[in-house]
Motif scaffolding. Sequence first.
Motif, PDB file in Angstrom:
ATOM      1  N   GLU A 244       0.031 -18.005  33.718  1.00  0.00           N
ATOM      2  CA  GLU A 244       0.817 -19.085  33.790  1.00  0.00           C
ATOM      3  C   GLU A 244       1.269 -19.428  32.197  1.00  0.00           C
ATOM      4  N   SER A 246       2.850 -19.903  28.920  1.00  0.00           N
ATOM      5  CA  SER A 246       4.325 -19.654  28.460  1.00  0.00           C
ATOM      6  C   SER A 246       4.796 -18.295  27.691  1.00  0.00           C
ATOM      7  N   ARG A 249       4.594 -15.383  30.226  1.00  0.00           N
ATOM      8  CA  ARG A 249       5.975 -15.252  30.944  1.00  0.00           C
ATOM      9  C   ARG A 249       7.041 -14.989  30.157  1.00  0.00           C
ATOM     10  N   ALA A 250       7.060 -15.457  28.919  1.00  0.00           N
ATOM     11  CA  ALA A 250       8.080 -14.764  28.179  1.00  0.00           C
ATOM     12  C   ALA A 250       8.308 -13.307  28.122  1.00  0.00           C
ATOM     13  N   ARG A 252       7.163 -11.093  30.022  1.00  0.00           N
ATOM     14  CA  ARG A 252       7.769 -10.592  31.145  1.00  0.00           C
ATOM     15  C   ARG A 252       9.015 -10.825  31.542  1.00  0.00           C
ATOM     16  N   GLY A 253       9.899 -11.344  30.336  1.00  0.00           N
ATOM     17  CA  GLY A 253      11.349 -11.668  30.315  1.00  0.00           C
ATOM     18  C   GLY A 253      11.722 -13.000  30.892  1.00  0.00           C
ATOM     19  N   GLU A 254      11.058 -13.932  31.238  1.00  0.00           N
ATOM     20  CA  GLU A 254      11.368 -15.220  31.626  1.00  0.00           C
ATOM     21  C   GLU A 254      11.608 -15.976  30.489  1.00  0.00           C
ATOM     22  N   ARG A 255      12.577 -17.039  30.682  1.00  0.00           N
ATOM     23  CA  ARG A 255      12.730 -18.064  29.987  1.00  0.00           C
ATOM     24  C   ARG A 255      11.916 -19.426  30.001  1.00  0.00           C
ATOM     25  N   VAL A 256      11.014 -19.949  29.404  1.00  0.00           N
ATOM     26  CA  VAL A 256      10.192 -21.081  29.880  1.00  0.00           C
ATOM     27  C   VAL A 256      10.573 -22.156  29.162  1.00  0.00           C
ATOM     28  N   THR A 278      10.378 -18.015  24.945  1.00  0.00           N
ATOM     29  CA  THR A 278      11.649 -17.058  25.185  1.00  0.00           C
ATOM     30  C   THR A 278      11.262 -15.621  24.704  1.00  0.00           C
TER      31      THR A 278
END
Length: 537
Positions: A244, A246, A249-250, A252-256, A278
């Motif tokens: 979870e 941030s 997650r970034a 993994r390519g996500e923008r949080v 990011t």
Amino acid sequence: MEVASSEVSATHGAREQLHLLAVREILRATASALPLHEILSVIANMMIIVTDASTSWLMLAENGRLRTVVARGEFAQRLSGSACEDGTSRACQAVMDGEPRVLRPREIDPSDPILGPFAQDARAMVLVPVKAAGRVLGLLGASVRPEVADISFLATLAEQAGSAIESARLREETRTWRERLDAVFSRMVEAVLVFDRNGRLALMNEAAEELLEERGVRLGDTIEELLTKAELAGPHGRPETVEEASPARALRGERVENLEVDLPRPGRPTRHLLASATPLVAPDGSIEGAVTVWRDITYIKELERMRVEFLSLVSHELRSPLTSILGYAQLIQRQVAMGRPLTGLESRLQVIVDQAKRVNALVEDLLEASRAETGRLGMRIEWVNLAEIVRKAVRDSAAMAPTHRFNVEVPPDLPPVQADAGRIDQVLKNLLSNAVKYSLPGTEVTVRVRVEPSREVVSVTDQGIGIRKEDLDAIFIPFHRVRQVGGREVKGVGLGLFISRSIVEAHGGEMWVESELGKGSTFYFSLPRQAPARSSP
């Protein structure tokens, strides 16, 4: 003879080629290591060595002008700092044409602002524009023997110098921007954490260090170690997991954006953070790391808590008197409707009046707080006797609180001050009321006045419960109050101290508190002998 001449020409050409190779390597090495001004000195020195020049100099284009930035040799001192523009010198003309020139002494005007000193020199003057990527950077000049004034050789030398200058400039600009970015990064109010592709903490700014240092977080920690050490939790108190988090997650390519995170601090209030993250993406599309930014919203959360508490407090403070007013009014109404005699009317009407006054006082406090926040407190400044104001406030408070003992200590011949007597009475009565609320019956409340060179200081001391250290900074914030004293509720919405301090500050004074839990409190306020000029609201 022809064979000998050919051999000499070949030898000369080989020597020039060797010189160019040496110059190129020297400039390549210096451009990556030395600052720009030292590179310019190297170029000027090499011109003298390679061309056997008596003088060499380098001019750079700056804001439409050519200015000599470095000079070496016989006329170096006279050339230093010289400048020209708009064709005022043959040097400027050479740059404007973009072509190299060789000038003989007779072709040089003695009044030329740059070349004038060479008019009497027997040597030739070589002027070669310095270019990089088709753009003119400046001019390379040298005074050489006519027989060595080889334009093609000097043009190649100038081209290599241009590349070195451009490279050094780019490097310095990059370093300057890097320094600026480093300064911005380190001084950002928000905490910034940078993770490498393996999820290890690679960099953090000062704000992040201040937040995490006491939790033992260090560079090189993994995301899991960061979460464990910092005990980060979601908004509902559940510990945050690696999946979870941030930064994970970034990676993994996500923008949080705006993920709420709580950072507990031993012995201090929890910090509430908004986390955004990011991925750091390389030109080939691969993820090289992640950056997480924590924005501290503790103050916003506190304001939200205070807003909810305020609504609850005001609702409670209004409901109680309104219930009494409504109840007694309906009772009187029923008695009248049924034709019954109005027994106990006077006492019931008095309850209605008292409770209406209580509601009115609450509304007036809210209006006063609003006026204080906008700087619109009504003031009538005049010379007043502070001793009389203090004694009157104490007499009135003692009549309202007969269970407490009151003591007044005022020096004789107290000088007058400029103040609004009614407002200062309001401040004193609020402090005295608080002293009574937060101390047990039978204890003493003392009011003192002391004289200082430019002001007078009033203090109100009680023998009550005191104030916790962590609450001292918040005691003057609107709607802040101590809710329980010895198990009993204290009435009020927490506006008195805020309004009181605003009144004192409107006089040009200060208000502060000294307290220790279990040992009572002393509230101070100062009044300057002469109040500052005020504009009308």
